[in-house]
Motif scaffolding. Structure first.
Motif, PDB file in Angstrom:
ATOM      1  N   THR A 244     -12.326  -7.856 -23.109  1.00 10.18           N
ATOM      2  CA  THR A 244     -12.016  -7.470 -21.737  1.00 10.18           C
ATOM      3  C   THR A 244     -10.760  -6.607 -21.774  1.00 10.18           C
ATOM      4  O   THR A 244     -10.144  -6.438 -22.835  1.00 10.18           O
ATOM      5  N   CYS A 245     -10.397  -6.053 -20.651  1.00 10.91           N
ATOM      6  CA  CYS A 245      -9.241  -5.150 -20.606  1.00 10.91           C
ATOM      7  C   CYS A 245      -8.010  -5.903 -20.110  1.00 10.91           C
ATOM      8  O   CYS A 245      -8.058  -7.099 -19.816  1.00 10.91           O
ATOM      9  N   LEU A 246      -6.918  -5.188 -20.005  1.00 11.87           N
ATOM     10  CA  LEU A 246      -5.661  -5.761 -19.521  1.00 11.87           C
ATOM     11  C   LEU A 246      -5.843  -6.452 -18.174  1.00 11.87           C
ATOM     12  O   LEU A 246      -5.386  -7.584 -17.966  1.00 11.87           O
ATOM     13  N   LYS A 247      -6.537  -5.807 -17.250  1.00  7.92           N
ATOM     14  CA  LYS A 247      -6.684  -6.374 -15.908  1.00  7.92           C
ATOM     15  C   LYS A 247      -7.509  -7.655 -15.942  1.00  7.92           C
ATOM     16  O   LYS A 247      -7.151  -8.664 -15.337  1.00  7.92           O
ATOM     17  N   GLY A 248      -8.643  -7.588 -16.634  1.00  9.11           N
ATOM     18  CA  GLY A 248      -9.510  -8.760 -16.664  1.00  9.11           C
ATOM     19  C   GLY A 248      -8.859  -9.962 -17.312  1.00  9.11           C
ATOM     20  O   GLY A 248      -9.064 -11.104 -16.880  1.00  9.11           O
ATOM     21  N   ARG A 249      -8.050  -9.734 -18.352  1.00 11.73           N
ATOM     22  CA  ARG A 249      -7.481 -10.853 -19.105  1.00 11.73           C
ATOM     23  C   ARG A 249      -6.153 -11.345 -18.528  1.00 11.73           C
ATOM     24  O   ARG A 249      -5.869 -12.546 -18.531  1.00 11.73           O
ATOM     25  N   TYR A 250      -5.324 -10.434 -18.038  1.00 13.21           N
ATOM     26  CA  TYR A 250      -3.952 -10.825 -17.686  1.00 13.21           C
ATOM     27  C   TYR A 250      -3.565 -10.585 -16.224  1.00 13.21           C
ATOM     28  O   TYR A 250      -2.557 -11.148 -15.780  1.00 13.21           O
ATOM     29  N   ALA A 251      -4.311  -9.786 -15.480  1.00 11.52           N
ATOM     30  CA  ALA A 251      -3.891  -9.462 -14.106  1.00 11.52           C
ATOM     31  C   ALA A 251      -4.497 -10.445 -13.108  1.00 11.52           C
ATOM     32  O   ALA A 251      -5.333 -10.094 -12.284  1.00 11.52           O
ATOM     33  N   PHE A 252      -4.061 -11.707 -13.197  1.00  8.82           N
ATOM     34  CA  PHE A 252      -4.610 -12.713 -12.286  1.00  8.82           C
ATOM     35  C   PHE A 252      -3.540 -13.376 -11.416  1.00  8.82           C
ATOM     36  O   PHE A 252      -3.857 -14.273 -10.631  1.00  8.82           O
ATOM     37  N   LYS A 253      -2.307 -12.955 -11.521  1.00 12.18           N
ATOM     38  CA  LYS A 253      -1.241 -13.615 -10.772  1.00 12.18           C
ATOM     39  C   LYS A 253      -1.302 -13.349  -9.267  1.00 12.18           C
ATOM     40  O   LYS A 253      -0.603 -14.002  -8.486  1.00 12.18           O
ATOM     41  N   PHE A 254      -2.161 -12.404  -8.869  1.00 10.18           N
ATOM     42  CA  PHE A 254      -2.275 -12.125  -7.434  1.00 10.18           C
ATOM     43  C   PHE A 254      -2.843 -13.317  -6.663  1.00 10.18           C
ATOM     44  O   PHE A 254      -2.639 -13.450  -5.460  1.00 10.18           O
TER      45      PHE A 254
ATOM     46  N   ASP B 165       3.196 -13.206  -1.563  1.00 11.04           N
ATOM     47  CA  ASP B 165       2.888 -12.252  -0.490  1.00 11.04           C
ATOM     48  C   ASP B 165       1.439 -12.331  -0.030  1.00 11.04           C
ATOM     49  O   ASP B 165       1.049 -11.652   0.922  1.00 11.04           O
ATOM     50  N   ARG B 166       0.616 -13.117  -0.725  1.00  7.64           N
ATOM     51  CA  ARG B 166      -0.798 -13.183  -0.362  1.00  7.64           C
ATOM     52  C   ARG B 166      -0.980 -14.034   0.890  1.00  7.64           C
ATOM     53  O   ARG B 166      -0.364 -15.095   1.046  1.00  7.64           O
ATOM     54  N   LEU B 167      -1.847 -13.568   1.806  1.00 12.32           N
ATOM     55  CA  LEU B 167      -2.120 -14.312   3.034  1.00 12.32           C
ATOM     56  C   LEU B 167      -2.894 -15.576   2.707  1.00 12.32           C
ATOM     57  O   LEU B 167      -3.845 -15.551   1.926  1.00 12.32           O
ATOM     58  N   THR B 168      -2.492 -16.671   3.307  1.00 13.75           N
ATOM     59  CA  THR B 168      -3.174 -17.949   3.088  1.00 13.75           C
ATOM     60  C   THR B 168      -3.838 -18.476   4.357  1.00 13.75           C
ATOM     61  O   THR B 168      -4.485 -19.520   4.316  1.00 13.75           O
ATOM     62  N   SER B 169      -3.664 -17.767   5.450  1.00 15.91           N
ATOM     63  CA  SER B 169      -4.304 -18.172   6.709  1.00 15.91           C
ATOM     64  C   SER B 169      -4.425 -16.948   7.606  1.00 15.91           C
ATOM     65  O   SER B 169      -3.738 -15.938   7.399  1.00 15.91           O
ATOM     66  N   PRO B 170      -5.319 -16.987   8.629  1.00 12.64           N
ATOM     67  CA  PRO B 170      -5.400 -15.867   9.578  1.00 12.64           C
ATOM     68  C   PRO B 170      -4.081 -15.709  10.328  1.00 12.64           C
ATOM     69  O   PRO B 170      -3.331 -16.682  10.501  1.00 12.64           O
ATOM     70  N   MET B 171      -3.808 -14.463  10.766  1.00 12.83           N
ATOM     71  CA  MET B 171      -2.580 -14.205  11.517  1.00 12.83           C
ATOM     72  C   MET B 171      -2.891 -13.268  12.679  1.00 12.83           C
ATOM     73  O   MET B 171      -3.720 -12.360  12.561  1.00 12.83           O
TER      74      MET B 171
ATOM     75  N   ARG C 138       1.671 -11.289  17.860  1.00 11.83           N
ATOM     76  CA  ARG C 138       2.047 -11.576  19.238  1.00 11.83           C
ATOM     77  C   ARG C 138       3.516 -11.235  19.427  1.00 11.83           C
ATOM     78  O   ARG C 138       4.357 -11.665  18.653  1.00 11.83           O
ATOM     79  N   ASN C 139       3.794 -10.449  20.455  1.00  8.81           N
ATOM     80  CA  ASN C 139       5.166 -10.018  20.738  1.00  8.81           C
ATOM     81  C   ASN C 139       5.799  -9.334  19.524  1.00  8.81           C
ATOM     82  O   ASN C 139       6.979  -9.529  19.203  1.00  8.81           O
ATOM     83  N   GLY C 140       4.965  -8.545  18.804  1.00 11.74           N
ATOM     84  CA  GLY C 140       5.470  -7.768  17.676  1.00 11.74           C
ATOM     85  C   GLY C 140       5.624  -8.527  16.383  1.00 11.74           C
ATOM     86  O   GLY C 140       6.056  -7.948  15.384  1.00 11.74           O
ATOM     87  N   GLU C 141       5.264  -9.808  16.373  1.00 10.25           N
ATOM     88  CA  GLU C 141       5.401 -10.614  15.167  1.00 10.25           C
ATOM     89  C   GLU C 141       4.068 -11.285  14.831  1.00 10.25           C
ATOM     90  O   GLU C 141       3.344 -11.732  15.722  1.00 10.25           O
ATOM     91  N   PHE C 142       3.744 -11.346  13.534  1.00 12.99           N
ATOM     92  CA  PHE C 142       2.535 -12.042  13.090  1.00 12.99           C
ATOM     93  C   PHE C 142       2.770 -13.546  13.115  1.00 12.99           C
ATOM     94  O   PHE C 142       3.793 -14.045  12.641  1.00 12.99           O
ATOM     95  N   GLU C 143       1.783 -14.269  13.672  1.00 17.72           N
ATOM     96  CA  GLU C 143       1.844 -15.720  13.721  1.00 17.72           C
ATOM     97  C   GLU C 143       0.614 -16.310  13.044  1.00 17.72           C
ATOM     98  O   GLU C 143      -0.494 -15.804  13.204  1.00 17.72           O
ATOM     99  N   LYS C 144       0.811 -17.378  12.281  1.00 15.84           N
ATOM    100  CA  LYS C 144      -0.321 -18.057  11.662  1.00 15.84           C
ATOM    101  C   LYS C 144      -1.129 -18.775  12.736  1.00 15.84           C
ATOM    102  O   LYS C 144      -0.568 -19.421  13.626  1.00 15.84           O
TER     103      LYS C 144
END
Length: 480
Positions: free
Chosen positions: A265-275, A280-286, A289-295
């Protein structure tokens, strides 16, 4: 049908089979211990641990041979476990261990070390030879963001060198020095970081010890579960084996039995999994409201989407809405997406990134071959007698298949790369046609013109396999 014998028992031979593959096929994967052999590498014969006794008649005079690279011949009598062979293997392992750190309990690959496994398999309990000169003082190389090496644990099996050459084709690793001074080096005896390493990890997966590894310690056995999955970074379809513990990804390896990538496999397939668990990854819908994201909960999110869709449809009509689906999702999900946009929203404004980049090729292939998908398997590369690469940069866009193409080119298969850029494959191709951007069709028409005008076309193939050839021929000959 041809036969050979294992311990005087008769077994069928397959054409082109080595003694080792013959023994494994009939007696199991552990029929003969090996160190320098690997499933995705050519037979090499450097360690001699796989040696067997071979005779031309039952219990006749025998000769010791390395089974990994010796073809099995009809009528041979193979004895894989004679007392002399067992003694030979034990002696080989003892000599290896005199120059290897005996720190198994603290070693990264403890419990998953091939040297450790083979030593136990041949019955090593102690080393008879006295301590002497060794290479245990070699410094670790931790310069690279992914790759690591500790050459004090190297056993000179060449597997890393062969993986770099035969699998990736990068030629970064090599053996330097002679006799006791021989050692694996990177590039011109430099660090991993200074070398031309592309971080594919083929050397790490091939290494039977922890002499070459990676920052994720992918050969450690801390994982409690392994999951087979498919990489989604590009279209090759590489199989991956993901090791996890308590839901956390520890490392990724490439299964040797995967049809698309066969242990690579390549660099991405083997090692690029920390995402997957990046902060910074979203874990819930947002919802903003009033200019700010709310969960919010999924029910709130769905209600908001429905409300906004209905508002937009009521005020501007359904054509004010468009949907874009992902080419990385299954066909069934893309079908549902277009059904939702067309039947529920009421618009034909639906698109997919595959249409943007693939629509010209899909149309051309549909008209030429009857299908917009590939008509060849990756395995066909092994039988190709000529390779033409145009409008593609496989080593960048599809690295594993690109590496296979590069391997074929390096082995002398005639090839042409047509590209304005000097892409990596251009260095290995027989010819690089560095045309001006936008002149691809003109170049292909020129090729067709000379194939036709010089009467070197395959007339039998054209008559039985094509439609509309006469019309195409007439148009091409107008180019005179």
């Amino acid at each position: 049908m041809k036969y050979a014998y294992i311990n005087n028992q008769k077994f069928e031979i397959k054409e082109g089979e080595t003694m080792l593959s013959f023994l494994k096929r009939h007696k199991g994967e552990n029929a003969v211990p090996t160190l320098c052999d690997a499933p995705n590498l050519d037979p090499f014969g450097s360690c001699r641990v796989c040696s067997v006794d071979v005779a031309l008649e039952e219990n006749g005079n025998s000769k010791t041979m390395a089974s990994c690279h010796t073809p099995v011949v009809e009528g041979q009598y193979i004895y894989p476990d004679t007392p002399s062979i067992k003694s030979l293997r034990k002696n080989i392992l003892e000599l290896v261990l005199t120059d290897h750190p005996l720190d198994c309990l603290t070693c990264e690959v403890n419990g998953n070390c091939e040297l450790q496994t083979v030593a136990a398999q041949v019955g090593i309990r102690e080393v008879r030879y006295p301590a002497g000169d060794n290479h245990l003082d070699r410094e670790k190389d931790l310069s690279h963001p992914y790759m690591t090496s500790d050459m004090s644990k190297c056993i000179n099996c060449y597997r890393c060198v062969r993986a770099c050459d035969e699998v990736q084709g990068q030629m970064v690793l090599s053996m330097a020095g002679r006799g006791f001074d021989s050692m694996i080096i990177k590039g011109q005896d430099e660090t991993f970081m200074e070398s031309d390493c592309v971080s594919c990890g083929a050397c790490s997966q091939a290494c039977p010890t922890s002499a070459i590894s990676d920052v994720f310690q992918s050969k450690a056995i801390e994982a409690t579960e392994k999951t087979r999955t498919i990489c989604t970074y590009c279209g090759v379809g590489c199989n991956l084996e993901v090791s996890t513990s308590s839901g956390e990804i520890l490392s990724i390896q490439a299964p040797y039995d995967a049809a698309a990538n066969g242990g690579h496999t390549c660099l991405k397939g083997r090692y690029a999994f920390k995402f997957y668990n990046h902060p910074d990854r979203l874990t819930s819908p947002m919802i903003k409201r009033n200019g700010e994201f709310e969960k919010v909960t999924w029910d709130e999110a769905y209600d908001h989407i429905v409300s906004e869709f209905n508002r937009i449809k009521a005020s501007n009509g359904p054509d004010a809405i468009a949907g874009i689906s992902s080419a990385r999702t299954p066909n069934e999900e893309n079908y549902l997406m277009q059904k939702f946009i067309r039947a529920v929203v009421g618009t034909n404004n639906i698109d997919c990134c595959a249409r943007v980049c693939h629509s010209p090729t899909a149309l051309g292939m549909q008209r030429s071959f009857g299908t917009g998908a590939a008509t060849n398997s990756i395995e066909d590369l092994d039988f190709a007698e000529f390779i033409l690469v145009i409008g593609a940069n496989p080593t960048d866009a599809h690295p594993v298949t690109g590496a296979k193409i590069k391997q074929r080119m390096m082995k002398g298969v005639p090839s042409i790369v047509i590209d304005p850029r000097k892409i990596e494959l251009a260095k290995y191709a027989t010819y690089h046609l560095q045309l001006k951007p936008g002149t691809n069709v003109a170049l292909l028409n020129m090729m067709l013109y000379y194939i036709i005008s010089e009467s070197v076309e395959d007339k039998a193939f054209i008559e039985t396999r094509t439609e509309g050839y006469d019309e195409m021929k007439a148009e091409i000959l107008k180019l005179d």
